[in-house]
Motif scaffolding. Structure first.
Motif, short mmCIF file in Angstrom:
data_model
loop_
_atom_site.label_atom_id
_atom_site.label_comp_id
_atom_site.label_asym_id
_atom_site.label_seq_id
_atom_site.Cartn_x
_atom_site.Cartn_y
_atom_site.Cartn_z
N PHE A 304 0.68 -17.34 7.57
CA PHE A 304 0.65 -16.83 8.94
C PHE A 304 0.50 -17.91 9.99
N SER A 389 -6.15 -6.29 7.03
CA SER A 389 -5.07 -5.36 6.69
C SER A 389 -4.83 -5.31 5.20
N LYS A 394 -0.36 -4.02 2.99
CA LYS A 394 0.20 -5.37 3.00
C LYS A 394 -0.46 -6.21 4.08
N ALA A 395 -0.60 -7.49 3.82
CA ALA A 395 -1.16 -8.40 4.80
C ALA A 395 -0.28 -8.42 6.05
N SER A 396 -0.91 -8.20 7.19
CA SER A 396 -0.15 -8.17 8.44
C SER A 396 -0.84 -9.06 9.45
N GLN A 397 -0.10 -9.50 10.42
CA GLN A 397 -0.78 -10.20 11.50
C GLN A 397 -0.49 -9.50 12.81
N VAL A 398 -1.31 -9.78 13.82
CA VAL A 398 -1.07 -9.15 15.11
C VAL A 398 -0.18 -10.07 15.94
N THR A 399 0.62 -9.47 16.82
CA THR A 399 1.40 -10.30 17.73
C THR A 399 0.45 -10.81 18.82
N THR B 28 2.17 -6.67 12.78
CA THR B 28 3.50 -6.88 12.22
C THR B 28 3.35 -7.20 10.75
N PRO B 29 3.50 -6.16 9.90
CA PRO B 29 3.29 -6.38 8.47
C PRO B 29 4.45 -7.13 7.81
N TYR B 30 4.13 -7.84 6.77
CA TYR B 30 5.14 -8.44 5.90
C TYR B 30 5.70 -7.33 5.03
N VAL B 31 7.01 -7.14 5.02
CA VAL B 31 7.59 -6.08 4.19
C VAL B 31 8.76 -6.64 3.38
N ASP B 32 9.19 -5.86 2.36
CA ASP B 32 10.38 -6.31 1.64
C ASP B 32 11.62 -5.78 2.37
N GLU B 35 12.23 -1.98 2.89
CA GLU B 35 11.35 -1.40 3.90
C GLU B 35 11.77 -1.82 5.30
N GLN B 44 7.79 -8.43 9.67
CA GLN B 44 8.28 -9.74 9.28
C GLN B 44 8.74 -9.75 7.83
N MET B 46 10.39 -12.36 4.65
CA MET B 46 10.51 -13.75 4.21
C MET B 46 11.55 -13.85 3.13
N ILE B 97 10.81 -12.50 12.23
CA ILE B 97 10.03 -11.40 12.80
C ILE B 97 10.93 -10.63 13.74
#
Lengths: 786, 135
Positions: A304, A389, A394-399, B28-32, B35, B44, B46, B97
C-alpha cells in the motif's frame, strides 16, 4: 566468532542492554528508599546515575563506531554494504547512517541517550521513577538492535556497496531524519513523567517538569514534518507536499498527540484539574510512535505504500513492545484511577459544585484537546485501514479524500477556537462581551471573505474555511501586538503558534483547491503559450543537458566519466519560459533511480509571493529522423543484394587496430555499391572498445556515393559467421517512407497560488512553539520541589 | 459545564458519523479481475503486464494495455488516460486503481513497480548494435 560481526559495535550494544537493565533496577531501589524515608538513598541514586552514564555512553560509542565503519567503507558490514557506497560525497556518506532500519533505530537511541543527560538533571525530586521509566522506554529498541545488529558481517565482502537511494541524496534528507528522531526520542520524557506520576501519586508536579519537553517534541516533529513536505514538493515532481502516505501519517499522528498533550498540560497547570487527560495523552502519544514504527517497519503495508520498509523479522518484537507500554500504562492508570483527586469548585453560597461557564478558557482548551485527538484518531484509522479491513475481508486502503473530507470541519472549528481563545478568560465570558472584544477581528474576517470572493472563490465551505482562518489570524495578531507593547513577547509563544496555524490553513486551502494544472507536449524549439490564472506564459523546449549538483550544465558529449560530479549529473530538459519581458530557463530533470529501477523526476519550481510556477517533466521522446522501411539487409561475405535500386556487394571485412590490449579497433566492411551504372567502394565501420569504463561500440553512418542524403551503417556484425547487417538511411527511392517523429517533451505546468503561506505559516508556528518551550523551561527551573 | 458536555458530545458524534461514512465509502479494496469487472466502486487490481499488449493513443492521450494475473493467467484490459509512465514496458508488477467501465478497467492511478538491479534482476537495456567478436 563470525556471529559477533564487528565485535566492538556488537559489544557496545550488549553493554547498553546490560547497563540499561542495571539503571532501571538501581533507580527502582533508589525510589523505594526515597519513599520509605529515613534511610539515605543518595548512594543508590549516585549508582543509578553512573549506570545511566554507562548506558548512554555505550549507545554513543556504538553510534560513533557505525559512523566510523561507514566512513571507512568497511563493506564487511552488511549494513554498510547495503546502504553506502564509494561514489558518495561526504555529506551523503554521513547520512547513510540512518538510511536503513537498524541505523535509524540507533539514531533514535542516540538522541534518547543525549536527552537523558538533561532529563536526569532537570527531573529533580522525581529523578528515580522518571529515569527508570525513561530508560525502560528505550530498552525494547536496544533489544531489537542486539537481535538485528547493524554490525552484522556479510558472508562475502563486496568491492563496493549498493549505494544510497538517490531519492535520499538531497540536503533536506540529510537533516530531516535526525530532527524527526530527536522528536521521537524526546516523547519518552512526558511518558516517563506521566508513568512516574502514576507511580508516585504526585499529580501536578510532573506537568511543570515535562511541559518544556513536550514542547521540544512539538517543535522537533513539526520542523521535521515541514522539511519532509518541502522536500517532497521540490524533488518528487508529483506536485504536492503531502500525500497522506503511511510514512507521513505515522509522523503526523505523534505530532498531533503531542499538540493535544501540550494544550492539556497548559490546562492542568492553570487549573490544577483535568489530571487524567494528560496521563492518558502522554501514554497514547508515546504509543503512537511505537505503533507508527510497527506500521512502517513490519511490512504490513508493503502493498500500500511506496515507502514502506520491508519486514526485518522484528514484527513480533514491535507488537510485544507496543502492547507492553500501552497496556502496562493503561493498567497502571486504571489501578490509580480512583486515587487521582478530582477537584471541584464548590460554590460557598449554595454548597454545590460551581457550574463552569460555557464560554470559558477551560472549555476551549478541552475542545482543542478533543479536536487534536479526533484528528489523530481519524488519521490512525485511515492509515490502519489495510489492517482493519482484513478483519472482515480483503485488505483495503482508503483514498486520500478520506483525510481531506474529515479534516475540513476540524480545520474550520480549529480556526474559530484560535480566534476565540485570546479574549476568553478562565472565569468565562458572556456572549455579548466576547462579541465586543472580537469585533475588530470579525471585521477583518469579513474583509477576508470579500477579498477571496473577489479573487474568484465561490464555494461556500471554502469561504467559511478562509473566513475562519482570517478571523483566527486577526484575533491572534491583535493579542500579539498587545504583548509586544507590554514588552512581554516571550509569553506570546502560544499566540504565535496560533497565528502561524491560521496563516498555514489559508495556504493549504488556496494552494490546494485553486491550483491550475495544464499538461502540454512541447516540440523542440516550437514555442507554446499556456494561460494559468489568467497569466499567459510562453514555453519553449530548447535543449537537453546534464546538470550536476552544483547546477553546472553540460551536454552529453562534455560529460567526463572520471569525475564524480559528472557521473552524478542528471538529465535536465531546458525549457525557456517567457512571461512578458521576463525570460528565464527552467531545468526539470529526469533520472533513473537505480535502487528501484523507476524513472524519477525533479521539477523546476519558480517561486514568487503570489504564485509558484511548478514545471514537472512527464515524458521525453528523442524523436527519430525520417527513414525507409525495408532498409535493413543481411549480407554474407561475397553476397550481393538489390537495395532500393542499388546493387550492394559485401566484399570483405577490413579491420584495423588491435584488440589484444583492450584498446579500440574498427571492424570495417568493404562494400561495392552500384547505382545508375556506376560502381563505387564504401567502407562503413564499427568502432569497438572492448573493456574498461569506456566499453562501447559505435557505428557511424557513412554517405553513399551517388546519393545526396543516402547513408549506410552497420547495425550488426558477426565476424565468425562472416555476416553483416546493414542499415540504409535517407534513401530517396523505393521502400515505404517513415516520417520523422519530432523530439518532444511533455510537461505538467502548475501554478500554485499562495503556497508560500504554507511554509511561512509553519515557520511562525514553530517559532511560537520554540518561544513557549523557552518559557516553560524557565518555569520548570524555578518551580519549587514538589 | 453541563451544556458544554452536551455540545461536545454532539460535535464528537457528528464527527464520528462523518468519519465512519467517509471511511467506508473511500475504501478501495484489492480485488481479483473477475470481481473488478463486476464491481461498481473504485477498486485496485494488481498484475503483470501482458507482453506486447500496450499501445499508446496519442490523439486521446490514452494508454491501453492488458494486465495479466500471474497465477490464473486471466487477462484484464486497462485504459489509462494520462501520460505513459516512464519505463512502463519494464514493469514487473502494476497496481491499477479505478473502475471497470465500457469493456475496460478505467485506471485513475497506476503504480508501476520495476525490477531493481539490487534484487539481482538486470534492468540494463540493449539497443543499437550488437557485436560478437571471437577472432
Amino acid at each position: 566468532m563470525p556471529a559477533l560481526g564487528y565485535a566492538p559495535g556488537t559489544l557496545a550494544m550488549w553493554l547498553a542492554l546490560a547497563a540499561g537493565l542495571g539503571t532501571i533496577a538501581v533507580y527502582v531501589r533508589a525510589y523505594t528508599l526515597q519513599k520509605a524515608g529515613g534511610e539515605p538513598y543518595e548512594a543508590s541514586l549516585a549508582l543509578g546515575r553512573r549506570l545511566y552514564y554507562a548506558f548512554a555512553t555505550s549507545i554513543l560509542v556504538a553510534s560513533a563506531l557505525l559512523l566510523y565503519r561507514l566512513l571507512a567503507h568497511d563493506f564487511r558490514l552488511s549494513y554498510v554494504a547495503s546502504y553506502s557506497g564509494r561514489d558518495l560525497p561526504f555529506r551523503y556518506l554521513f547520512s547513510t547512517f540512518w538510511a536503513g532500519q537498524e541505523g535509524s533505530f540507533l539514531l533514535w537511541l542516540f538522541f534518547g541517550a543525549i536527552i537523558g543527560f538533561f532529563v536526569l538533571r532537570s527531573a529533580k525530586e522525581q529523578e528515580p521513577p522518571v529515569m527508570a521509566v525513561y530508560v525502560l522506554s528505550f530498552l525494547g529498541i536496544v533489544a531489537i538492535l542486539v537481535k538485528q545488529s547493524p554490525f552484522r558481517f556479510l558472508a562475502e565482502v563486496p568491492a563496493d556497496g549498493q549505494g544510497l537511494n538517490p531519492l535520499l541524496q538531497d540536503p533536506w534528507m540529510v537533516i530531516h531524519p535526525p530532527v524527526m528522531f530527536a522528536g521521537f526520542a524526546s516523547l519518552s520524557v512526558p511518558f516517563a513523567f506521566a508513568i512516574g506520576a502514576l507511580w508516585t501519586k504526585r499529580w501536578d508536579g510532573w506537568v511543570i517538569r515535562a511541559m518544556p519537553w513536550a514542547l521540544f517534541t512539538f517543535v522537533c516533529l513539526g520542523t521535521a514534518i515541514l522539511m519532509g513536505g518541502y522536500w517532497a514538493y521540490k524533488t518528487l515532481g508529483w506536485g504536492g507536499y503531502w500525500a497522506w502516505d503511511p510514512v507521513e501519517n505515522t509522523s503526523l499522528v505523534p505530532w498531533l498527540a503531542t499538540t493535544a498533550l501540550v494544550h492539556g498540560m497548559h490546562l492542568q497547570k492553570a487549573r490544577e484539574k483535568h489530571r487524567k487527560i494528560n496521563v492518558i495523552l502522554a501514554i497514547f502519544a508515546f504509543c503512537t510512535i511505537l505503533y507508527g514504527t510497527f506500521l512502517t517497519r513490519s511490512g504490513v503495508l508493503a502493498d500500500f505504500s511506496v515507502h514502506s520498509f520491508v519486514d526485518l523479522g522484528i514484527t513480533g518484537w514491535l507488537v510485544a513492545i507496543i502492547l507492553t507500554f500501552l497496556f502496562g500504562g493503561l493498567a497502571l492508570l486504571a489501578y490509580r484511577w480512583r486515587e487521582i483527586p478530582v477537584v471541584n469548585d464548590i460554590d460557598p453560597a449554595t454548597g454545590k459544585e460551581k457550574e463552569e461557564p460555557f464560554l470559558s478558557r477551560s472549555v476551549l482548551f478541552i475542545l482543542s484537546v478533543t479536536l487534536f485527538s479526533a484528528s489523530g484518531l481519524v488519521i490512525l484509522l485511515g492509515t490502519s485501514a489495510p489492517i482493519i479491513s482484513r478483519l472482515w475481508g480483503k485488505a483495503s486502503q482508503v483514498t486520500t479524500s478520506f483525510y481531506d473530507v474529515t479534516h475540513t470541519p476540524l480545520a474550520i472549528v480549529m480556526a474559530f477556537l484560535i480566534a476565540l481563545v485570546p479574549f476568553v478568560s478562565w472565569k468565562g465570558e458572556t456572549w455579548a462581551a466576547i462579541g465586543k472584544k472580537l469585533a475588530m477581528a470579525g471585521i477583518f474576517a469579513l474583509l477576508g471573505v470579500v477579498l477571496f470572493l473577489f479573487l474568484g472563490v465561490r464555494k461556500a465551505t471554502d469561504l467559511l474555511f478562509l473566513g475562519a482562518a482570517v478571523f483566527g489570524m486577526a484575533s491572534s495578531a491583535e493579542i500579539i501586538v498587545l504583548f509586544v507593547r507590554r514588552k512581554a513577547i516571550r509569553s506570546a509563544g502560544g499566540y504565535f503558534a496560533h497565528v502561524g496555524t491560521a496563516i498555514m490553513l489559508v495556504g493549504i486551502l488556496v494552494s490546494g483547491a485553486y491550483e491550475m494544472k495544464t499538461q502540454v507536449t512541447l516540440e523542440r524549439d516550437k514555442p507554446l503559450v499556456i494561460e494559468n490564472h489568467g497569466r499567459p506564459v510562453t514555453y519553449t523546449f530548447t535543449g537537453v543537458y546534464f546538470m550536476n549538483e552544483d547546477g553546472v550544465l553540460k551536454t552529453e558529449g562534455q560529460l567526463d566519466r572520471n569525475q564524480l560530479s559528472d557521473r552524478r549529473a542528471k538529465k535536465a530538459m531546458e525549457v525557456t519560459v517567457s512571461e512578458g519581458k521576463t525570460v528565464w530557463k527552467a531545468y526539470p530533470k529526469q533520472y533513473v533511480n537505480e535502487r528501484s529501477g523507476q524513472m524519477m523526476t525533479n521539477p523546476d519550481v519558480r517561486k514568487s509571493f503570489f504564485f509558484d510556477l511548478y514545471i514537472s517533466p512527464q515524458s521525453y521522446e528523442e524523436g527519430t529522423p525520417a527513414s525507409m522501411q525495408g532498409n535493413v539487409v543481411v549480407l554474407r561475405k561475397g553476397e550481393e543484394k538489390a537495395v532500393a535500386g542499388m546493387n550492394v556487394k559485401f566484399v570483405d571485412f577490413a579491420s584495423s587496430g588491435s584488440h589484444s590490449q583492450g584498446g579500440t579497433f574498427d571492424i570495417g566492411t568493404k562494400l561495392e555499391v552500384t547505382s545508375a551504372g556506376k560502381t563505387a567502394a564504401v567502407t562503413p565501420k564499427m568502432i569497438v572498445a572492448l573493456s574498461g569504463p569506456d566499453a562501447k561500440n559505435e557505428s557511424p553512418a557513412t554517405p553513399l556515393p551517388g546519393s545526396t542524403t543516402g547513408e549506410v551503417r552497420i547495425s550488426r556484425v558477426s565476424v565468425n559467421d562472416g555476416a553483416v547487417e546493414l542499415e540504409f538511411l535517407g534513401l530517396e527511392t523505393a521502400g515505404v517512407a517513415i516520417p520523422a517523429t519530432p523530439e518532444t517533451l511533455t510537461i505538467d505546468v502548475t501554478t500554485k497560488p499562495l503556497i508560500i503561506l504554507v511554509w511561512s505559516g509553519f515557520y511562525v508556528m514553530m517559532f511560537g512553539g520554540f518561544l513557549s518551550m523557552l518559557k516553560r523551561a524557565g518555569d520548570a527551573r524555578h518551580a519549587a520541589i514538589a | 459545564m453541563k451544556k458544554a458536555y452536551w455540545a461536545g458530545a454532539a460535535l464528537i458524534l457528528a464527527f464520528l458519523a462523518l468519519g465512519l461514512t467517509t471511511f467506508s465509502s473511500s475504501m478501495t479494496p484489492y480485488v481479483d479481475f473477475a470481481e473488478a469487472e463486476k464491481s461498481v466502486r473504485v477498486v485496485q487490481v494488481m498484475g503483470g503486464l501482458e507482453k506486447g499488449s500496450s499501445r499508446y493513443e496519442t490523439a486521446s492521450k490514452t494508454l491501453f494495455f492488458n494486465l495479466i494475473d500471474l497465477e490464473t493467467k486471466k487477462v484484464l484490459p486497462v485504459a489509462y488516460r494520462d501520460v505513459k509512465p516512464a519505463n512502463f514496458e519494464d514493469a514487473v508488477s502494476i497496481v491499477a486503481i479505478g473502475k471497470y467501465q465500457k469493456d475496460a478497467f478505467q485506471a485513475e492511478k497506476l503504480l508501476v513497480k520495476c525490477p531493481s538491479k539490487y534484487q539481482g534482476q538486470e534492468t540494463e537495456k540493449h539497443y543499437g548494435a550488437k557485436v560478437s567478436v571471437k577472432s
